[in-house]
Design a protein around this motif. Structure first.
Motif, PDB file in Angstrom:
ATOM      1  N   SER A 164       5.436  14.516  -3.844  1.00 11.40           N
ATOM      2  CA  SER A 164       6.440  13.592  -3.315  1.00 11.40           C
ATOM      3  C   SER A 164       6.293  12.558  -2.574  1.00 11.40           C
ATOM      4  N   THR A 165       7.083  11.726  -2.492  1.00 16.04           N
ATOM      5  CA  THR A 165       6.928  10.397  -1.802  1.00 16.04           C
ATOM      6  C   THR A 165       5.822  10.413  -0.548  1.00 16.04           C
ATOM      7  N   THR A 166       5.008   9.426  -0.840  1.00 20.14           N
ATOM      8  CA  THR A 166       3.847   9.192   0.152  1.00 20.14           C
ATOM      9  C   THR A 166       4.296   7.995   1.038  1.00 20.14           C
ATOM     10  N   THR A 167       4.017   8.349   2.341  1.00 17.95           N
ATOM     11  CA  THR A 167       4.444   7.270   3.468  1.00 17.95           C
ATOM     12  C   THR A 167       3.370   7.285   4.407  1.00 17.95           C
ATOM     13  N   THR A 168       3.520   6.283   5.615  1.00 21.95           N
ATOM     14  CA  THR A 168       2.982   6.113   6.456  1.00 21.95           C
ATOM     15  C   THR A 168       3.064   6.877   7.581  1.00 21.95           C
ATOM     16  N   PHE A 169       2.011   7.481   8.067  1.00 26.83           N
ATOM     17  CA  PHE A 169       2.206   8.699   9.041  1.00 26.83           C
ATOM     18  C   PHE A 169       2.263   8.192  10.464  1.00 26.83           C
ATOM     19  N   VAL A 170       3.185   8.504  11.332  1.00 23.17           N
ATOM     20  CA  VAL A 170       3.163   8.056  12.621  1.00 23.17           C
ATOM     21  C   VAL A 170       1.796   8.557  13.461  1.00 23.17           C
ATOM     22  N   GLU A 171       1.358   9.740  12.950  1.00 28.31           N
ATOM     23  CA  GLU A 171       0.134  10.220  13.487  1.00 28.31           C
ATOM     24  C   GLU A 171      -0.931   9.079  13.382  1.00 28.31           C
ATOM     25  N   SER A 172      -0.943   8.022  12.843  1.00 24.73           N
ATOM     26  CA  SER A 172      -1.943   7.198  12.762  1.00 24.73           C
ATOM     27  C   SER A 172      -2.176   6.616  14.192  1.00 24.73           C
ATOM     28  N   THR A 173      -1.098   6.865  15.128  1.00 27.74           N
ATOM     29  CA  THR A 173      -1.200   6.032  16.311  1.00 27.74           C
ATOM     30  C   THR A 173      -2.507   7.033  17.107  1.00 27.74           C
ATOM     31  N   ALA A 174      -2.533   8.248  16.544  1.00 24.83           N
ATOM     32  CA  ALA A 174      -3.586   9.098  17.425  1.00 24.83           C
ATOM     33  C   ALA A 174      -4.984   8.299  17.299  1.00 24.83           C
ATOM     34  N   GLY A 175      -5.339   7.871  15.955  1.00 23.21           N
ATOM     35  CA  GLY A 175      -6.555   7.108  15.815  1.00 23.21           C
ATOM     36  C   GLY A 175      -6.715   5.832  16.103  1.00 23.21           C
ATOM     37  N   ILE A 176      -5.427   4.997  16.396  1.00 24.45           N
ATOM     38  CA  ILE A 176      -5.253   3.758  17.088  1.00 24.45           C
ATOM     39  C   ILE A 176      -5.793   4.202  18.517  1.00 24.45           C
ATOM     40  N   ALA A 177      -5.229   5.047  19.149  1.00 30.67           N
ATOM     41  CA  ALA A 177      -5.475   5.357  20.701  1.00 30.67           C
ATOM     42  C   ALA A 177      -6.869   5.610  20.768  1.00 30.67           C
ATOM     43  N   ALA A 207       0.848  -1.233   0.037  1.00 30.04           N
ATOM     44  CA  ALA A 207       0.088   0.153  -0.198  1.00 30.04           C
ATOM     45  C   ALA A 207       0.753   1.498   0.046  1.00 30.04           C
ATOM     46  N   ASP A 208       1.969   0.978   0.799  1.00 31.36           N
ATOM     47  CA  ASP A 208       2.677   2.282   0.915  1.00 31.36           C
ATOM     48  C   ASP A 208       3.489   2.682  -0.543  1.00 31.36           C
ATOM     49  N   SER A 209       4.159   1.879  -0.864  1.00 29.10           N
ATOM     50  CA  SER A 209       4.815   1.794  -2.130  1.00 29.10           C
ATOM     51  C   SER A 209       3.816   2.093  -3.444  1.00 29.10           C
ATOM     52  N   SER A 210       2.834   1.621  -3.433  1.00 30.28           N
ATOM     53  CA  SER A 210       1.883   1.980  -4.493  1.00 30.28           C
ATOM     54  C   SER A 210       1.584   3.350  -4.420  1.00 30.28           C
ATOM     55  N   ALA A 211       1.327   3.909  -3.288  1.00 30.24           N
ATOM     56  CA  ALA A 211       0.761   5.044  -2.915  1.00 30.24           C
ATOM     57  C   ALA A 211       1.925   6.258  -3.445  1.00 30.24           C
ATOM     58  N   SER A 212       3.206   5.669  -3.128  1.00 28.31           N
ATOM     59  CA  SER A 212       4.178   6.762  -3.782  1.00 28.31           C
ATOM     60  C   SER A 212       4.373   6.913  -5.185  1.00 28.31           C
ATOM     61  N   VAL A 213       4.269   5.653  -5.813  1.00 34.31           N
ATOM     62  CA  VAL A 213       3.919   5.659  -7.233  1.00 34.31           C
ATOM     63  C   VAL A 213       2.881   6.430  -7.639  1.00 34.31           C
ATOM     64  N   ALA A 214       1.839   6.432  -7.040  1.00 32.93           N
ATOM     65  CA  ALA A 214       0.563   7.064  -7.579  1.00 32.93           C
ATOM     66  C   ALA A 214       0.887   8.657  -7.369  1.00 32.93           C
ATOM     67  N   GLY A 215       1.290   8.962  -6.190  1.00 37.63           N
ATOM     68  CA  GLY A 215       1.576  10.313  -5.891  1.00 37.63           C
ATOM     69  C   GLY A 215       2.552  10.932  -6.848  1.00 37.63           C
ATOM     70  N   ALA A 216       3.550  10.210  -7.336  1.00 36.15           N
ATOM     71  CA  ALA A 216       4.548  10.760  -8.447  1.00 36.15           C
ATOM     72  C   ALA A 216       3.728  11.245  -9.628  1.00 36.15           C
ATOM     73  N   LEU A 217       2.854  10.278 -10.039  1.00 31.26           N
ATOM     74  CA  LEU A 217       2.109  10.379 -11.110  1.00 31.26           C
ATOM     75  C   LEU A 217       1.126  11.572 -11.134  1.00 31.26           C
ATOM     76  N   LEU A 218       0.587  11.729  -9.816  1.00 32.96           N
ATOM     77  CA  LEU A 218      -0.247  12.978  -9.621  1.00 32.96           C
ATOM     78  C   LEU A 218       0.261  14.232  -9.554  1.00 32.96           C
ATOM     79  N   GLY A 219       1.806  14.109  -9.016  1.00 33.55           N
ATOM     80  CA  GLY A 219       2.502  15.512  -8.942  1.00 33.55           C
ATOM     81  C   GLY A 219       3.134  15.921  -7.449  1.00 33.55           C
TER      82      GLY A 219
END
Length: 451
Positions: free
Chosen positions: A320-333, A306-318
């Motif tokens: 920089s590198t798309t990556t998993t955000f550590v802020e996800s832990t807020a929703g997990i909490a 999912a992460d690598s596919s999102a980076s490819v899609a992001g480059a096509l859209l215009g």
């Protein structure tokens, strides 16, 4: 196995009966992870609020590379939405994705600003790094790479990116300026940009300490309000149709990115994304109690896909590198346990496209304060380094310090690997060095000598 309807499993039974749709149950296995639709949606909103600052910061950063700010705003929202959708629907994990700050800054200020490449070529490098990441995941080489790279270097890499963000934030706000005598020195702190950057940083840090949801976004909006009332920015509205994506869509130059001089740049995009993603996924999964008995994440391959596919899609859209955000832990909490949390984030990023006038009003001072705060979070990895072992600590410091001082993430990575291989070997501890580290150290040395 405990009976679902027994008193010992009341919570699970409640979660199952709370599902309004069997479709959502089948897609996200809500009852299996002891959650429900309401909890997942709240978790998704929470995660979005903590990372929504990216839709304001990323256009400002990439605009420094000459990219159309409106198009980057739309691309940022779409790249984040695509990444979250893939993570939610394919991997079924509550992790949210968006363009990463460290690599966006590297993209604009180093690859384009310092090295002189066009932003189209830089996007090509992002695309190639994403494709390499995708191949490493498909052929299951990623585990070998992650396991063979010393932990101290991985931690130093994240810290170095944080320090790199800090120097960029301080430079763009005028808090730190150039000096012929000392290279850098303190700027004029009475200037409005420097003052508002400090206010932004102080507010965000204080709100984060108080565990205020959306602390970064709130800090940015408050400073924007101050800038509006003092006439430093002009009001341009709140809502509008999303800006056109045409100026950046499919504008990447892949052929140009195959230039020999771009090899270290592609390595930098790849390594930072690979290790940052792996570390974030494992720490967030641990918080959500999703790791197995061996402390591994079941379906890690899908999450990395999912992460690598999102980076490819992001480059096509215009973007920089798309990556998993550590802020996800807020929703997990907040209770997020399934991909429905990520899908909720995706929907909110799509909705955010209609707030482009607000994004255009955000001053540099507001985003600089946010960058400085993110830098603080990223440097925390230095605390885990074994400072009693100089053969581990010294290369880590070289890697982390050389990123801001050479103004290049790629140089920091390269010098860190070289220092690790040389110091370990001279110390009689060559067995600590994997073949891959020796190989990379040799390649980076050749790069410095011949290119």
């Amino acid at each position: 196995m405990t009976d679902l309807h027994s008193p010992a499993d009341t919570g699970t039974a409640t979660a199952r009966t709370a599902q309004p749709s069997s479709l959502l149950e089948r897609l996200f296995k809500l009852s299996e992870r002891e959650t429900n639709v309401r909890r997942e949606v709240i978790a998704g909103v929470t995660t979005f609020l903590t990372m929504a600052y990216i839709i304001f910061v990323n256009p400002n950063v990439l605009a420094a590379a000459g990219m159309d700010k409106g198009a980057v705003f739309t691309a940022t929202c779409l790249a984040a939405a695509v990444g979250c959708l893939i993570m939610g629907l394919y991997a079924n994990y509550p992790f949210a994705l968006a363009p990463g700050m460290g690599l966006s800054a590297f993209f604009s200020y180093v690859v384009v600003g310092e090295m002189g490449y066009s932003w189209q070529v830089a996007l090509g490098a992002v695309f190639i790094s994403g494709m390499v990441f995708l191949c490493l995941t498909v052929f299951k080489i990623r585990e070998w790479i992650i396991d063979s790279i010393p932990l101290s270097l991985r931690q130093a890499l994240a810290a170095g990116v944080g320090l790199f963000l800090a120097i960029i934030a301080l430079k763009s706000s005028g808090i730190v300026v150039a000096s012929q005598a000392t290279l850098v020195t303190l700027g004029d702190l009475t200037q409005s940009t420097a003052l508002l950057t400090a206010v932004s940083f102080f507010l965000i840090a204080a709100l984060a300490h108080r565990r205020t949801p959306g602390a970064v976004m709130i800090g940015i909006l408050i400073v924007t309000g101050i800038a509006l009332t003092t006439g430093q920015v002009s009001y341009s509205g709140i809502f509008s149709a999303p800006p056109s994506l045409v100026p950046t869509f499919l504008q990447l130059d892949i052929a140009g990115a195959f230039n020999v001089g771009m090899v270290s740049i592609i390595f930098a995009f790849l390594f930072v994304d690979l290790f940052d993603t792996a570390g974030t996924l494992l720490s967030a999964a641990d918080r959500a109690k999703l790791l197995d008995k061996e402390h591994k994440l079941p379906g890690m391959g899908k999450a990395l896909m999912a992460d690598s596919s999102a980076s490819v899609a992001g480059a096509l859209l215009g973007s920089s590198t798309t990556t998993t955000f550590v802020e996800s832990t807020a929703g997990i909490a907040a209770g997020g346990r399934t991909g429905l949390t990520a899908v909720t984030c995706a929907a909110l990023f799509l909705l955010a496209m209609f707030f482009s006038p607000l994004a255009h009003m955000i001053p540099t001072s507001a985003t600089s304060g946010a960058l400085l705060y993110v830098a603080v979070l990223m440097t925390s990895g230095l605390s885990s380094i074994d400072w009693d072992d100089i053969t581990e600590a010294a290369p880590a410091v070289v890697a982390a310090v050389m990123m801001p001082l050479s103004f290049s993430i790629a140089n920091g990575i390269a010098l860190g690997f070289i220092a690790y291989a040389v110091i370990k070997t001279l110390s009689g501890r060559s067995r600590d060095v994997s073949i891959s580290v020796y190989l990379l150290a040799a390649l980076f040395t050749a790069k410095f000598i011949f290119f």
